[in-house]
Design a protein around this motif. Sequence first.
Motif, PDB file in Angstrom:
ATOM      1  N   UNK A 141       4.999  -5.901   3.218  1.00  0.00           N
ATOM      2  CA  UNK A 141       3.601  -5.501   3.295  1.00  0.00           C
ATOM      3  C   UNK A 141       3.153  -5.485   4.751  1.00  0.00           C
ATOM      4  N   UNK A 142       2.272  -4.544   5.091  1.00  0.00           N
ATOM      5  CA  UNK A 142       1.738  -4.409   6.449  1.00  0.00           C
ATOM      6  C   UNK A 142       2.873  -4.318   7.470  1.00  0.00           C
ATOM      7  N   UNK A 143       3.814  -3.449   7.192  1.00  0.00           N
ATOM      8  CA  UNK A 143       4.997  -3.281   8.045  1.00  0.00           C
ATOM      9  C   UNK A 143       4.647  -2.406   9.253  1.00  0.00           C
ATOM     10  N   UNK A 162       1.292   1.504  10.557  1.00  0.00           N
ATOM     11  CA  UNK A 162       1.278   0.289   9.743  1.00  0.00           C
ATOM     12  C   UNK A 162       1.355   0.722   8.286  1.00  0.00           C
ATOM     13  N   UNK A 163       2.472   0.398   7.636  1.00  0.00           N
ATOM     14  CA  UNK A 163       2.649   0.756   6.234  1.00  0.00           C
ATOM     15  C   UNK A 163       2.078  -0.355   5.357  1.00  0.00           C
ATOM     16  N   UNK A 164       1.170  -0.006   4.450  1.00  0.00           N
ATOM     17  CA  UNK A 164       0.619  -1.021   3.554  1.00  0.00           C
ATOM     18  C   UNK A 164       1.734  -1.694   2.762  1.00  0.00           C
ATOM     19  N   UNK A 176       3.940   3.216   0.644  1.00  0.00           N
ATOM     20  CA  UNK A 176       2.778   3.142  -0.237  1.00  0.00           C
ATOM     21  C   UNK A 176       1.551   2.784   0.590  1.00  0.00           C
ATOM     22  N   UNK A 177       0.440   3.416   0.255  1.00  0.00           N
ATOM     23  CA  UNK A 177      -0.790   3.197   1.017  1.00  0.00           C
ATOM     24  C   UNK A 177      -1.958   3.031   0.060  1.00  0.00           C
ATOM     25  N   UNK A 198       5.769   9.466   0.577  1.00  0.00           N
ATOM     26  CA  UNK A 198       4.570   8.661   0.820  1.00  0.00           C
ATOM     27  C   UNK A 198       3.635   8.817  -0.361  1.00  0.00           C
ATOM     28  N   UNK A 199       3.250   7.696  -0.945  1.00  0.00           N
ATOM     29  CA  UNK A 199       2.367   7.714  -2.110  1.00  0.00           C
ATOM     30  C   UNK A 199       1.078   6.977  -1.793  1.00  0.00           C
TER      31      UNK A 199
END
Length: 254
Positions: free
Chosen positions: A92-94, A108-110, A122-123, A161-162
Motif C-alpha cells: 500500500x502507498x508504494x 504513489x500507488x494506493x 489499484x487506486x 490500472x484499476x
Amino acid sequence: MRLSQGHLNLLELCPRKFQHTYLEQLGSPNSPDQQERLLAGSRFHSLMQQWEMGLPIEPFLQEDSQLRQWFHAFIGAAPQILQIHDPMFRESEHLRMLEFQGHILTVIYDLLILTEQEAQILDWKTYPKPSKTDLSQSWQSRLYPFVLAETSDYAPEQISMTYWFFQANGEMAQSLKLPYSAKQHEETRQVLSRSLNQFSEWLDRYETQGELFPQLPETASECSDCSYAIRCYRSTQALEPVELSFAEIQEVPL
C-alpha cells in the motif's frame, strides 16, 4: 525537479497557474466543501493503508460515519478488488521514482499487486466516477503504468490500472479498469519528452531571465473562475474559491 501526475495535469491545463502554484507556492484557496472532501479523501487513504498493514481501524470507523460507508462499500467489493491470492509483492502507498529528461517523475500507488504474470495498480477515489475518456487521458492514468513499466521487468501488456470509486451515499463501489499496451507506452514517452523539454525551457527562462510561464488566451473559459485571475490581469475583483477540475485533483500523499 520532482514532478507528479498533479504537476503534469496542471502544467497541461495552464502553465501560468503551474508557476503560481508550484514555483511561487502561492496556493489556491478551496471552498469549504472542497476542502472537506479533500480531507475526507485523505482520511480514507489513511484508513486503507492501516487496513492493508493489518493495523487497527476501528478508531477511524467509530469517529467518521462517511468512512464507515466507504469502507463497507470496499468490503462489499473486496472479493473483486483483491482477487489475486499469494502475490509475489503487495504494498500500500508504494512510491516509485523515475529520472526522465532531467526531472524526477514520482508516483504513489494506493495498492500495487505483482505476480509472475501481471502487475496491477489499484487506486481509490472518493468522488463520482468520471467518463472513461476523461480518466484515460489524465496524467495519472498515463504516468502510473509508464513509470512501472520503466522501473520493472513487466511488459506494458502485463500492466493494468484499476480505479475504484467510493460514494458517500452508501452506493456500491464502482470500478474502471484501464489496460496498458506497448503502443500507449511509446505514445506516453513521446508526449512526456515533448512536454518536459518545453517545461525545461520555460523553467530556465523563468529562473535566469524572470520570464513568466505562458498564459491561456484571454478568451479561455478557465480564466473566468481562476483564483489567480487578478494576478494574471484577467479580473479586477477577487473571486470566491471554486471547485477543482478533474485535472487539478491531486493524488493523496500520506
